[in-house]
Motif scaffolding. Structure first.
Motif, PDB file in Angstrom:
ATOM      1  N   VAL A  90       0.858  -1.183   0.000  1.00  0.00           N
ATOM      2  CA  VAL A  90       0.000   0.000   0.000  1.00  0.00           C
ATOM      3  C   VAL A  90       0.897   1.237   0.000  1.00  0.00           C
ATOM      4  O   VAL A  90       1.733   1.398   0.890  1.00  0.00           O
ATOM      5  N   GLN A  91       0.738   2.095  -1.003  1.00  0.00           N
ATOM      6  CA  GLN A  91       1.567   3.297  -1.136  1.00  0.00           C
ATOM      7  C   GLN A  91       3.055   2.946  -1.094  1.00  0.00           C
ATOM      8  O   GLN A  91       3.868   3.661  -0.504  1.00  0.00           O
ATOM      9  N   GLY A  92       3.383   1.808  -1.705  1.00  0.00           N
ATOM     10  CA  GLY A  92       4.776   1.388  -1.770  1.00  0.00           C
ATOM     11  C   GLY A  92       5.302   0.757  -0.498  1.00  0.00           C
ATOM     12  O   GLY A  92       6.490   0.430  -0.406  1.00  0.00           O
ATOM     13  N   ILE A  93       4.430   0.529   0.480  1.00  0.00           N
ATOM     14  CA  ILE A  93       4.853  -0.031   1.770  1.00  0.00           C
ATOM     15  C   ILE A  93       4.144  -1.366   2.007  1.00  0.00           C
ATOM     16  O   ILE A  93       2.919  -1.445   1.923  1.00  0.00           O
ATOM     17  N   PRO A  94       4.897  -2.424   2.284  1.00  0.00           N
ATOM     18  CA  PRO A  94       4.261  -3.709   2.586  1.00  0.00           C
ATOM     19  C   PRO A  94       3.424  -3.634   3.863  1.00  0.00           C
ATOM     20  O   PRO A  94       3.906  -3.171   4.894  1.00  0.00           O
ATOM     21  N   VAL A  95       2.182  -4.077   3.765  1.00  0.00           N
ATOM     22  CA  VAL A  95       1.284  -4.125   4.912  1.00  0.00           C
ATOM     23  C   VAL A  95       0.953  -5.582   5.209  1.00  0.00           C
ATOM     24  O   VAL A  95       0.554  -6.329   4.308  1.00  0.00           O
ATOM     25  N   ARG A  96       1.107  -5.968   6.458  1.00  0.00           N
ATOM     26  CA  ARG A  96       0.723  -7.310   6.898  1.00  0.00           C
ATOM     27  C   ARG A  96      -0.411  -7.169   7.910  1.00  0.00           C
ATOM     28  O   ARG A  96      -0.223  -6.605   8.984  1.00  0.00           O
ATOM     29  N   ALA A  97      -1.576  -7.648   7.544  1.00  0.00           N
ATOM     30  CA  ALA A  97      -2.728  -7.651   8.443  1.00  0.00           C
ATOM     31  C   ALA A  97      -2.839  -9.046   9.040  1.00  0.00           C
ATOM     32  O   ALA A  97      -3.032 -10.026   8.311  1.00  0.00           O
ATOM     33  N   VAL A  98      -2.694  -9.144  10.341  1.00  0.00           N
ATOM     34  CA  VAL A  98      -2.527 -10.430  11.007  1.00  0.00           C
ATOM     35  C   VAL A  98      -3.688 -10.701  11.954  1.00  0.00           C
ATOM     36  O   VAL A  98      -4.001  -9.871  12.817  1.00  0.00           O
ATOM     37  N   GLU A  99      -4.336 -11.842  11.785  1.00  0.00           N
ATOM     38  CA  GLU A  99      -5.278 -12.348  12.780  1.00  0.00           C
ATOM     39  C   GLU A  99      -4.479 -13.313  13.650  1.00  0.00           C
ATOM     40  O   GLU A  99      -4.092 -14.389  13.200  1.00  0.00           O
TER      41      GLU A  99
END
Length: 243
Positions: free
Chosen positions: A163-172
């Motif tokens: 997202v916007q060049g930045i890795p996003v990790r959404a973690v459950e």
């Protein structure tokens, strides 16, 4: 190796290869997906939204770090709850969790996730992931829509996306993302107004090296590990008792 303290919202400084791997992960196409389906699922998974949008998190980090942007965002949520036995009386030797999964799901299949694709939920605070699952075996489907050999789309909260060049990790935290090319047994709910399905932590079971375990970290003690043969026997026993 990445180092950092992970709380519900954390920033982790990692090597540049993370960006490349996350970007590749996000670009894979899931058979049967479409812009219309993506929109419906993004709305459906908004129930799993977080506190701040991705943009707000990035801006918040920059404000505290002299304008620098994070190398990676890690957003943790804790929506999964442990299975609670409400007095279910299963056949001897069968876990009440298995009875609950079969009684409350729309479809029960064994299948292999082989492609995944993560997308933002509607308010862009968290992610969900679509999986293409190749069905190997159908244990229960009153509608008769799903057959062995079919590919179905199974979605769940969490994922990885740039997202916007930045890795996003959404973690459950209690429900790891599915491992591709590994078989699972899924007791699935149909997502309203779609022909796709929702995976639920307590009703998802991993088949590895001939042994079945719960995909939910909170249910490891409720469902003791069984051989795949015994687990299938349990499923068939419960289904037989419901006829």
């Amino acid at each position: 190796m990445c180092n950092g303290n992970r709380s519900r919202y954390s920033i982790t400084l990692c090597l540049a290869f993370v960006f490349t791997s996350c970007g590749a992960h996000a670009q894979l196409s899931v058979p049967g997906s479409s812009p219309d389906l993506d929109t419906k699922l993004a709305s459906y998974f908004n129930d799993f939204s977080s506190r701040l949008t991705f943009k707000q998190r990035i801006e918040e980090f920059a404000a505290k770090n002299q304008g620098h942007t994070p190398t990676e965002l890690v957003i943790e949520e804790h929506n999964v709850e442990a299975f609670v036995d409400h007095g279910v009386h299963p056949p001897q030797g069968v876990s009440p969790l298995v009875v609950s999964a079969l009684a409350n799901s729309d479809v029960v299949v064994q299948g292999i996730p082989y492609i995944s694709r993560s997308l933002p939920v509607q308010d862009e605070t968290f992610l969900f992931t679509q999986y293409a699952v190749r069905v190997q075996r159908v244990f229960s489907d009153p509608s008769g829509r799903v057959r062995p050999g079919d590919t179905i789309i199974v979605s769940r909260q969490g994922g990885v996306l740039v997202v916007q060049g930045i890795p996003v990790r959404a973690v459950e935290t209690a429900f790891d993302q599915f491992t591709l090319n590994v078989p699972y047994v899924f007791a699935l709910k149909r997502v309203p107004h779609t022909e796709t399905y929702l995976a639920i932590a307590s009703w998802t079971f991993v088949l590895s090296n001939g042994v079945v375990t719960s995909a939910s970290k909170l249910d490891a003690k409720t469902l003791r590990a069984k051989s795949s043969e015994q687990f299938v026997n349990d499923l068939q026993e419960v289904l037989k008792s419901r006829r």
